[in-house]
Design a protein around this motif. Structure first.
Motif, PDB file in Angstrom:
ATOM      1  N   UNK A 119       0.862  -1.172   0.000  1.00 40.05           N
ATOM      2  CA  UNK A 119       0.000   0.000   0.000  1.00 40.05           C
ATOM      3  C   UNK A 119       0.906   1.232   0.000  1.00 40.05           C
ATOM      4  N   UNK A 120       0.637   2.158  -0.915  1.00 38.52           N
ATOM      5  CA  UNK A 120       1.407   3.390  -1.000  1.00 38.52           C
ATOM      6  C   UNK A 120       0.466   4.568  -0.770  1.00 38.52           C
ATOM      7  N   UNK A 121       0.847   5.473   0.110  1.00 40.98           N
ATOM      8  CA  UNK A 121       0.093   6.698   0.344  1.00 40.98           C
ATOM      9  C   UNK A 121       0.891   7.846  -0.265  1.00 40.98           C
ATOM     10  N   UNK A 122       0.270   8.539  -1.213  1.00 36.62           N
ATOM     11  CA  UNK A 122       0.959   9.622  -1.907  1.00 36.62           C
ATOM     12  C   UNK A 122      -0.020  10.725  -2.253  1.00 36.62           C
ATOM     13  N   UNK A 123       0.283  11.920  -1.817  1.00 34.22           N
ATOM     14  CA  UNK A 123      -0.510  13.094  -2.191  1.00 34.22           C
ATOM     15  C   UNK A 123      -1.995  12.932  -1.878  1.00 34.22           C
TER      16      UNK A 123
END
Length: 149
Positions: A138-142
């Motif tokens: 899981x990637x959290x970006x912007x």
């Protein structure tokens, strides 16, 4: 927050310093925008391997280069990539030889990494990466959440 299921996730440095011809300007942009690992939870030596890169200049120094800060100012992370079923790949660009080297970080439940491009608050981007019990990334970006199976 939008949730997006993808078969891949790519985070590139905010400046493509590979495209700059002037060596001084290229180094300046790489120092400013090269991606760094600014935080991690549970990252150990057994979690990563060198996939490609010169033996003496990269492979033997990989542990000190992993986080993206190179005291010799030659290797900088330019890209972070995760594809479906794969691990996280860090692409390092060698300013001296103008080539890429790759370190792969294995998926492991509980592994958390924080990547940053840009050193100043007005021009930087952080990406948080987490690996679930099911080994999903899981990637959290912007403000968006990207999941990679």
């Amino acid at each position: 927050m939008r949730e997006i299921n993808n078969d891949s996730f790519v985070f590139t440095a905010l400046s493509d310093f590979r495209q700059i011809d002037d060596p001084k300007e290229q180094l300046t942009k790489a120092l400013e925008y090269g991606i760094r690992i600014i935080g991690n939870v549970g990252l150990e030596r057994d979690d990563w391997d060198v996939v490609s890169g010169p033996f003496w200049r990269f492979r033997l120094r990989a542990a000190s280069l992993l986080e993206g800060s190179d005291n010799n100012c030659s290797f900088f992370i330019r890209r972070v990539e995760a594809t479906e079923g794969s691990n996280i790949k860090l692409y390092y660009y060698d300013l001296k030889s103008q080539t890429d080297s790759i370190i792969e970080i294995r998926r492991r439940p509980g592994l958390v990494l924080v990547f940053r491009s840009g050193r100043h608050a007005h021009s930087r981007l952080d990406v948080h990466s987490m690996c679930s019990r099911e080994k999903k990334l899981c990637f959290l970006s912007n403000g968006d959440r990207f999941e990679v199976d």
